[in-house]
Enzyme design. Structure first.
Site, PDB file in Angstrom:
ATOM      1  N   GLU A 176      46.194  43.930  48.855  1.00 18.34           N
ATOM      2  CA  GLU A 176      44.961  44.659  49.198  1.00 18.34           C
ATOM      3  C   GLU A 176      44.433  44.224  50.558  1.00 18.34           C
ATOM      4  O   GLU A 176      43.879  45.034  51.306  1.00 18.34           O
ATOM      5  CB  GLU A 176      43.915  44.445  48.085  1.00 18.34           C
ATOM      6  CG  GLU A 176      44.293  45.222  46.830  1.00 18.34           C
ATOM      7  CD  GLU A 176      43.854  44.578  45.523  1.00 18.34           C
ATOM      8  OE1 GLU A 176      42.982  43.699  45.533  1.00 18.34           O
ATOM      9  OE2 GLU A 176      44.417  44.973  44.468  1.00 18.34           O
ATOM     10  N   GLU A 178      53.984  40.137  43.552  1.00 16.18           N
ATOM     11  CA  GLU A 178      53.151  41.229  43.054  1.00 16.18           C
ATOM     12  C   GLU A 178      53.650  42.551  43.631  1.00 16.18           C
ATOM     13  O   GLU A 178      53.245  42.935  44.743  1.00 16.18           O
ATOM     14  CB  GLU A 178      51.697  41.023  43.491  1.00 16.18           C
ATOM     15  CG  GLU A 178      51.040  39.790  42.919  1.00 16.18           C
ATOM     16  CD  GLU A 178      49.516  39.954  42.806  1.00 16.18           C
ATOM     17  OE1 GLU A 178      48.990  39.598  41.745  1.00 16.18           O
ATOM     18  OE2 GLU A 178      48.880  40.469  43.740  1.00 16.18           O
ATOM     19  N   LYS A 220      38.763  39.717  42.079  1.00 12.48           N
ATOM     20  CA  LYS A 220      38.603  40.732  43.133  1.00 12.48           C
ATOM     21  C   LYS A 220      37.108  40.989  43.404  1.00 12.48           C
ATOM     22  O   LYS A 220      36.296  40.092  43.230  1.00 12.48           O
ATOM     23  CB  LYS A 220      39.367  42.008  42.777  1.00 12.48           C
ATOM     24  CG  LYS A 220      40.847  41.698  42.475  1.00 12.48           C
ATOM     25  CD  LYS A 220      41.728  42.910  42.401  1.00 12.48           C
ATOM     26  CE  LYS A 220      43.166  42.491  42.111  1.00 12.48           C
ATOM     27  NZ  LYS A 220      44.107  43.603  42.059  1.00 12.48           N
ATOM     28  N   GLY A 230      47.146  47.155  39.191  1.00 14.99           N
ATOM     29  CA  GLY A 230      46.053  48.030  38.765  1.00 14.99           C
ATOM     30  C   GLY A 230      46.502  49.369  38.204  1.00 14.99           C
ATOM     31  O   GLY A 230      45.695  50.278  38.054  1.00 14.99           O
ATOM     32  N   ASN A 260      42.339  36.577  39.306  1.00 16.71           N
ATOM     33  CA  ASN A 260      41.772  37.101  40.546  1.00 16.71           C
ATOM     34  C   ASN A 260      40.714  38.150  40.193  1.00 16.71           C
ATOM     35  O   ASN A 260      41.050  39.267  39.807  1.00 16.71           O
ATOM     36  CB  ASN A 260      42.908  37.720  41.383  1.00 16.71           C
ATOM     37  CG  ASN A 260      42.408  38.379  42.657  1.00 16.71           C
ATOM     38  OD1 ASN A 260      41.229  38.278  43.000  1.00 16.71           O
ATOM     39  ND2 ASN A 260      43.302  39.062  43.350  1.00 16.71           N
ATOM     40  N   HIS A 287      47.362  38.809  49.956  1.00 12.70           N
ATOM     41  CA  HIS A 287      47.323  39.799  48.876  1.00 12.70           C
ATOM     42  C   HIS A 287      47.550  41.199  49.449  1.00 12.70           C
ATOM     43  O   HIS A 287      47.081  41.507  50.545  1.00 12.70           O
ATOM     44  CB  HIS A 287      45.966  39.729  48.153  1.00 12.70           C
ATOM     45  CG  HIS A 287      45.980  40.470  46.845  1.00 12.70           C
ATOM     46  ND1 HIS A 287      45.880  41.841  46.776  1.00 12.70           N
ATOM     47  CD2 HIS A 287      46.120  40.036  45.575  1.00 12.70           C
ATOM     48  CE1 HIS A 287      45.944  42.203  45.500  1.00 12.70           C
ATOM     49  NE2 HIS A 287      46.090  41.132  44.757  1.00 12.70           N
ATOM     50  N   SER A 345      49.389  44.280  36.549  1.00 11.29           N
ATOM     51  CA  SER A 345      49.148  44.840  35.219  1.00 11.29           C
ATOM     52  C   SER A 345      49.543  43.908  34.069  1.00 11.29           C
ATOM     53  O   SER A 345      50.021  44.354  33.024  1.00 11.29           O
ATOM     54  CB  SER A 345      49.840  46.205  35.067  1.00 11.29           C
ATOM     55  OG  SER A 345      49.288  47.141  35.976  1.00 11.29           O
TER      56      SER A 345
END
Ligand code: 13P
Length: 243
Positions: A96, A162, A13, A168, A11, A94, A200
């Protein structure tokens, strides 16, 4: 079991520019020698050019999002129809998108249906926040995300676990904690789906996840932006899974 074939998904991003995106795609294509499934998820504006670069290779292409309508007055959104001819996958739900764009399970559910309607395979992301985990509510949150996002859907899709606190941060979940959550996901769904871990992941820690039969691969963020690191993750997964 084709639907449980190991998958390493990158991904990207909201990173890179066109030149760097094409370079990265080219390097992954050149370096790929393992027979597990590999998919990359560039930002929308790069999809068609990246597709051209990876053509002739087994690398699959995916989008990082879609809208849940086919067309209309939805300024700034991207319809599944616009990408369905080149994208096999789409990442949905996701954390985010849930956090910054206020997507809830209901919206994610509409997107998953839309993707399936157009023959795009969703990778549905679920995962708890740090406070959920601290308050002992991690599994409750995961269950409600799964049930809400997959309401009235029984297709066999790919799930990515996740945990938000591992994304991150450079601090991945422990292998056994990811395993426990992923076993729980399998139990809630009660069907044989492919489940990835994300958060990560790098080439040095990927084995701590994919060594478990229940964990079918990874959704990789930061480390997917460096070809050597990403290819290292693919290679290690292939070794551990015996491909
Ligand atoms: P990182 O690998 O950068 O932690 O990101 C994980 C992720 O969010 C993939 O979708």
């Amino acid at each position: 079991m084709e639907h449980r074939r190991p998958l390493i998904a990158g991904n990207w991003k909201m990173n890179l520019n066109l030149e760097r995106a094409l370079k990265l795609a080219g390097e992954i294509k050149e370096g790929l020698s393992d027979d597990i499934e590999v998919a990359i998820f560039p930002p929308f504006p790069f999809l068609f050019e990246v597709k051209r670069v990876i053509s002739g290779s087994p690398i699959k292409l995916g989008a990082q999002n879609i809208y849940h309508e086919d067309e209309g007055a939805f300024t700034g959104e991207v319809s599944p129809i616009m990408i369905k001819d080149i994208c096999e996958y789409v990442i949905l739900g996701h954390s985010e998108r849930r956090l910054y764009f206020k997507e809830d399970d209901n919206m994610v559910n509409r997107k998953v249906r839309k993707a399936l309607e157009h023959g795009i395979k969703p990778i549905l992301c679920v995962g708890e926040r740090l406070e959920d985990r601290k308050e002992g509510r991690a599994f409750e949150v995961i269950k409600s995300q799964l049930e809400g996002s997959l309401r009235d859907i029984d297709a066999s899709i790919t799930i990515a676990y996740e945990p938000v606190w591992a994304i991150g941060t450079g601090v991945p979940a422990r292998g056994e904690d990811a395993l426990e959550a992923i076993k729980f996901i399998r139990e809630v769904l009660g069907r044989d789906v492919r489940v990835l871990y994300g958060g990560s992941v790098n080439k040095d820690n990927i084995a701590q996840f994919v060594r478990y039969e229940e964990i079918d691969g990874a959704l990789v963020g930061g480390a997917s932006l460096r070809s050597e690191e990403f290819l290292g993750i693919v290679r290690r997964t292939a070794e551990v899974k015996g491909f």
